[in-house]
Design an enzyme around this catalytic site. Structure first.
Site, PDB file in Angstrom:
ATOM      1  N   TYR A   1      -4.545  -8.392   4.289  1.00 23.81           N
ATOM      2  CA  TYR A   1      -5.172  -9.388   3.425  1.00 23.81           C
ATOM      3  C   TYR A   1      -6.072 -10.330   4.219  1.00 23.81           C
ATOM      4  O   TYR A   1      -6.942 -10.985   3.651  1.00 23.81           O
ATOM      5  CB  TYR A   1      -4.129 -10.229   2.683  1.00 23.81           C
ATOM      6  CG  TYR A   1      -3.248  -9.489   1.709  1.00 23.81           C
ATOM      7  CD1 TYR A   1      -3.446  -8.147   1.401  1.00 23.81           C
ATOM      8  CD2 TYR A   1      -2.185 -10.137   1.087  1.00 23.81           C
ATOM      9  CE1 TYR A   1      -2.622  -7.478   0.516  1.00 23.81           C
ATOM     10  CE2 TYR A   1      -1.361  -9.490   0.197  1.00 23.81           C
ATOM     11  CZ  TYR A   1      -1.573  -8.158  -0.080  1.00 23.81           C
ATOM     12  OH  TYR A   1      -0.736  -7.514  -0.954  1.00 23.81           O
TER      13      TYR A   1
ATOM     14  N   HIS B   1       3.454  -1.077   4.343  1.00 18.29           N
ATOM     15  CA  HIS B   1       2.511  -1.321   3.260  1.00 18.29           C
ATOM     16  C   HIS B   1       2.196  -0.058   2.449  1.00 18.29           C
ATOM     17  O   HIS B   1       2.246  -0.076   1.226  1.00 18.29           O
ATOM     18  CB  HIS B   1       1.224  -1.924   3.833  1.00 18.29           C
ATOM     19  CG  HIS B   1       0.436  -2.713   2.835  1.00 18.29           C
ATOM     20  ND1 HIS B   1      -0.565  -3.569   3.207  1.00 18.29           N
ATOM     21  CD2 HIS B   1       0.507  -2.783   1.486  1.00 18.29           C
ATOM     22  CE1 HIS B   1      -1.081  -4.142   2.124  1.00 18.29           C
ATOM     23  NE2 HIS B   1      -0.458  -3.668   1.068  1.00 18.29           N
TER      24      HIS B   1
ATOM     25  N   SER C   1       6.656  -0.397   0.393  1.00 17.82           N
ATOM     26  CA  SER C   1       5.680  -0.695  -0.648  1.00 17.82           C
ATOM     27  C   SER C   1       4.881   0.560  -0.978  1.00 17.82           C
ATOM     28  O   SER C   1       4.413   1.254  -0.072  1.00 17.82           O
ATOM     29  CB  SER C   1       4.738  -1.818  -0.188  1.00 17.82           C
ATOM     30  OG  SER C   1       3.850  -2.193  -1.220  1.00 17.82           O
ATOM     31  N   ASN C   2       4.764   0.841  -2.262  1.00 15.84           N
ATOM     32  CA  ASN C   2       3.969   1.978  -2.750  1.00 15.84           C
ATOM     33  C   ASN C   2       4.554   3.333  -2.340  1.00 15.84           C
ATOM     34  O   ASN C   2       3.810   4.275  -2.077  1.00 15.84           O
ATOM     35  CB  ASN C   2       2.522   1.856  -2.260  1.00 15.84           C
ATOM     36  CG  ASN C   2       1.853   0.585  -2.723  1.00 15.84           C
ATOM     37  OD1 ASN C   2       1.793   0.310  -3.921  1.00 15.84           O
ATOM     38  ND2 ASN C   2       1.368  -0.211  -1.781  1.00 15.84           N
TER      39      ASN C   2
ATOM     40  N   PRO D   1       1.683  -8.055 -11.762  1.00 15.67           N
ATOM     41  CA  PRO D   1       2.536  -8.047 -12.957  1.00 15.67           C
ATOM     42  C   PRO D   1       1.801  -8.399 -14.241  1.00 15.67           C
ATOM     43  O   PRO D   1       2.368  -8.258 -15.324  1.00 15.67           O
ATOM     44  CB  PRO D   1       3.602  -9.098 -12.624  1.00 15.67           C
ATOM     45  CG  PRO D   1       2.903 -10.041 -11.692  1.00 15.67           C
ATOM     46  CD  PRO D   1       2.004  -9.176 -10.853  1.00 15.67           C
TER      47      PRO D   1
ATOM     48  N   ASN E   1       2.411 -19.744 -14.870  1.00 13.51           N
ATOM     49  CA  ASN E   1       3.160 -18.561 -14.443  1.00 13.51           C
ATOM     50  C   ASN E   1       4.589 -18.942 -14.089  1.00 13.51           C
ATOM     51  O   ASN E   1       5.545 -18.257 -14.482  1.00 13.51           O
ATOM     52  CB  ASN E   1       2.492 -17.911 -13.224  1.00 13.51           C
ATOM     53  CG  ASN E   1       1.205 -17.186 -13.554  1.00 13.51           C
ATOM     54  OD1 ASN E   1       0.889 -16.941 -14.712  1.00 13.51           O
ATOM     55  ND2 ASN E   1       0.445 -16.835 -12.536  1.00 13.51           N
TER      56      ASN E   1
END
Length: 273
Positions: free
Chosen positions: A43, A106, A136-137, A186, A238
């Site tokens: 990121y 990741h 992740s993923n 989400p 949120n």
């Protein structure tokens, strides 16, 4: 089911630009009451997330900080153990912390090699540099492969999840293997506002479709959410979704949505293999 000190509601921090703004956003989120911050090496904002952590008047030990390393876009040959250890050290340095509460793998593709990467994660776990290991993923088969290698327990699996991508198989897998399923995107990158069922439920409760989506995810026993926003009003709204209690009819209506949309769908996604 998984317990520990894991805050089920967190802040995702991915963005393509204006990365320096995350210092202010993270500080604001922690002031509101967020206690779970999620970032990643790729990121390019760990430094700013770390600034936000430092500026906030919240003790470090009260904030669950997660980041990710080992990414398909990293150039060069497959990393060796030292490469992984150095990558993790870089994450800690940029965040300005002595440890992270969770380090995710990741993407399980590209330069990822489970026999090299996962023992390095075990070393970091044993040294106390990371408190938990996450994936992740991944697909169920790749999760099985990881669990065979790792000595540390898989604490969480982070995937895209929302009413238009309900991830029933991975949710069941998480339940059976006693780990958290952490939902990124989400709100389906805003697509939840186009779903009539969500709008009807939102009108019924006088809330937004975004809050309905988040509340639906939180109604699942072992699911956590990390909505991303750089808007302070959205940070607050949120967060307030945690107070929304959907009734059984609401949940059944959302569970029955047949429309499906995957927002994060790169060619290298393991589900495309």
């Amino acid at each position: 089911m998984p317990t520990d000190d894991f805050p089920r509601f967190g802040l995702g921090t991915y963005s393509d630009d204006n990365r320096n703004q995350w210092a202010e956003i993270v500080e604001s989120a922690l002031t509101i009451g967020y206690r779970h911050i999620d970032t990643a090496q790729v990121y390019g904002n760990e430094e700013y997330v770390g600034e936000g952590l430092e500026k906030a008047s919240v003790p470090r030990e009260d904030v669950f900080v997660s980041t990710k390393t080992v990414h398909v876009d990293v150039p060069g040959p497959s990393p060796d153990t030292e490469d992984i250890l150095e990558a993790a050290k870089g994450c800690l340095n940029r965040l300005g912390v002595n440890y992270v509460d969770m380090l995710y793998v990741h993407w399980p593709v590209g330069i990822y090699d489970h026999e090299t990467v996962l023992p390095a994660y075990d070393s970091l776990y044993e040294e106390g540099k990371i408190r938990h290991v996450g994936m992740s993923n991944f697909t169920p088969d790749l999760l099985d492969e990881a669990r065979e290698i790792l000595n540390a327990p898989v604490f969480a699996h982070q995937v895209e999840m929302h009413p238009l991508l309900q991830q029933e198989e991975l949710h069941q897998y998480a339940y059976e293997h006693d780990h958290w399923l952490v939902a990124y995107s989400p709100l389906a990158q805003g697509e939840v506002f186009t779903v009539p069922e969500l709008q009807e439920i939102a009108d019924k409760h006088d809330v937004s479709p975004a809050q309905v989506s988040l509340a639906w995810l939180l109604s699942k026993e072992n699911v956590a959410v990390i909505p991303r926003t750089m808007n302070e009003d959205h940070l607050q709204s949120n967060f307030e979704a945690q107070n929304l209690e959907l009734d059984e009819d609401d949940i059944r209506t959302i569970d029955a949505i047949e429309r499906e949309k995957r927002c994060i769908d790169p060619d290298h996604g393991p589900w495309n293999a």
